[in-house]
Design an enzyme around this catalytic site. Sequence first.
Site, mmCIF file in Angstrom:
data_model
loop_
_atom_site.group_PDB
_atom_site.id
_atom_site.type_symbol
_atom_site.label_atom_id
_atom_site.label_comp_id
_atom_site.label_asym_id
_atom_site.label_seq_id
_atom_site.Cartn_x
_atom_site.Cartn_y
_atom_site.Cartn_z
ATOM 1 N N GLY A 20 -19.822 63.313 15.989
ATOM 2 C CA GLY A 20 -18.785 63.076 15.224
ATOM 3 C C GLY A 20 -17.610 63.090 16.303
ATOM 4 N N SER A 21 -17.576 62.600 17.424
ATOM 5 C CA SER A 21 -16.453 62.463 18.387
ATOM 6 C C SER A 21 -15.591 61.366 17.658
ATOM 7 C CB SER A 21 -16.868 62.108 19.803
ATOM 8 O OG SER A 21 -17.482 60.680 19.745
ATOM 9 N N ASN A 22 -16.186 60.336 17.141
ATOM 10 C CA ASN A 22 -15.075 59.294 16.402
ATOM 11 C C ASN A 22 -14.618 59.900 15.139
ATOM 12 O OD1 ASN A 22 -15.284 56.427 17.576
ATOM 13 N ND2 ASN A 22 -17.459 57.092 17.716
ATOM 14 N N MET A 98 -26.282 57.324 10.950
ATOM 15 C CA MET A 98 -27.549 56.834 11.498
ATOM 16 C C MET A 98 -28.574 56.449 10.816
ATOM 17 S SD MET A 98 -26.475 56.676 14.589
ATOM 18 C CE MET A 98 -27.959 56.201 15.586
ATOM 19 N N ARG A 99 -28.105 55.836 9.367
ATOM 20 C CA ARG A 99 -29.037 55.446 8.394
ATOM 21 C C ARG A 99 -28.662 53.914 8.013
ATOM 22 N NH1 ARG A 99 -32.258 58.432 5.626
ATOM 23 N NH2 ARG A 99 -31.882 57.184 3.753
ATOM 24 N N HIS A 117 -19.680 50.325 16.207
ATOM 25 C CA HIS A 117 -20.989 49.993 16.839
ATOM 26 C C HIS A 117 -20.750 49.621 18.330
ATOM 27 C CE1 HIS A 117 -25.227 48.641 17.288
ATOM 28 N NE2 HIS A 117 -24.875 47.782 18.074
ATOM 29 N N GLU A 151 -26.973 43.160 6.362
ATOM 30 C CA GLU A 151 -27.571 43.017 7.466
ATOM 31 C C GLU A 151 -27.084 44.184 8.297
ATOM 32 O OE1 GLU A 151 -25.540 39.884 6.642
ATOM 33 O OE2 GLU A 151 -27.010 39.942 5.275
ATOM 34 N N ASP A 153 -25.597 46.013 11.407
ATOM 35 C CA ASP A 153 -24.818 45.962 12.326
ATOM 36 C C ASP A 153 -24.074 44.382 12.329
ATOM 37 O OD1 ASP A 153 -24.845 48.433 13.437
ATOM 38 O OD2 ASP A 153 -26.535 48.112 14.431
ATOM 39 N N GLU A 182 -14.039 53.437 21.850
ATOM 40 C CA GLU A 182 -14.344 53.585 20.268
ATOM 41 C C GLU A 182 -13.175 54.516 19.979
ATOM 42 O OE1 GLU A 182 -18.326 54.573 19.162
ATOM 43 O OE2 GLU A 182 -19.036 53.953 20.970
HETATM 44 C C1 GRF Z 1 -21.068 56.040 18.764
HETATM 45 O O1 GRF Z 1 -21.412 55.463 19.748
HETATM 46 C C2 GRF Z 1 -20.972 54.873 17.403
HETATM 47 O O2 GRF Z 1 -20.602 53.652 17.890
HETATM 48 C C3 GRF Z 1 -22.283 54.807 16.974
HETATM 49 O O3 GRF Z 1 -22.970 56.022 16.887
HETATM 50 C C4 GRF Z 1 -22.128 56.815 17.976
HETATM 51 C C5 GRF Z 1 -21.565 58.032 17.068
HETATM 52 O O4 GRF Z 1 -20.830 58.931 18.094
HETATM 53 N N1 GRF Z 1 -22.306 53.992 15.944
HETATM 54 P P1 GRF Z 1 -19.940 60.029 17.516
HETATM 55 O O5 GRF Z 1 -20.856 60.991 16.568
HETATM 56 O O6 GRF Z 1 -18.832 59.661 16.742
HETATM 57 O O7 GRF Z 1 -19.726 60.861 18.550
#
Ligand code: GRF
Length: 222
Positions: A20-22, A98-99, A117, A151, A153, A182
């Site tokens: 969850g860093s994003n 991740m699904r 992505h 599709e 990504d 990101e």
């Molecule tokens: C990131 O690299 C994002 O691009 C990909 O999954 C990763 C998630 O990282 N879809 P985080 O959980 O946000 O740290």
Amino acid sequence: MSKSSDGNPFPIVVLISGSGSNLQSIIDHRQDFEPGIDICTVISNNPEAYGLQRASQVGVSTTVINHQDYPNRSRYDAALMTEIDRHQPMLVVLAGFMRILTTEFVNHYSGRLINIHPSLLPLYPGLNTHQRAIESADKEAGATVHFVKPEVDAGPIIIQARVPVYGTDSRQQLAARVLAQEHLIYPRAIQWFAQGRLSVRNDKVLLDGNESSKQMVISDEI
Ligand code: GRF
């Protein structure tokens, strides 16, 4: 919290599976612009996702919908939709979710579902993007925020960030360099969406009605 012109922050739901860093970067930037962002809830398919703690720490509600509790993808996505729609978000943000999503799910949120992505799409959809960039001896790698199509990504690109790949890079080093970018581009893409500045024509995303150089960020390190 900043307010939009109608007095309300912009409601989003964020879906995660892991660190969850994003999500953290969205949390950190959610008051940086008008309208501010209201993260209505964070949903994880993984009860152990560290991102759930990040949300709780700042008082954002969290929901776990564990895919292991559902007999198939279709039933899982239906449950996900029910929970998301309860919050009536204007935008659904996939942040390391991740699904693979069903076509029904993607179509339901058409035009208001975005993903990040870790590659310069259309290069390297799927997994192991950094390893693949290194093995291909690419000179550049990066990350892409895009609208989601059925599709994997794929979909119109909102913003990309580019970083150098060095000959000595390990997968982890490159991943860290890309991830730092990101964290800059995802809040910016959400800001543009919330401000109503994005449109899609012929599968291309326009910013303020134009194809814009702002849609490619180049890391200082290049
Ligand atoms: C990131 O690299 C994002 O691009 C990909 O999954 C990763 C998630 O990282 N879809 P985080 O959980 O946000 O740290």
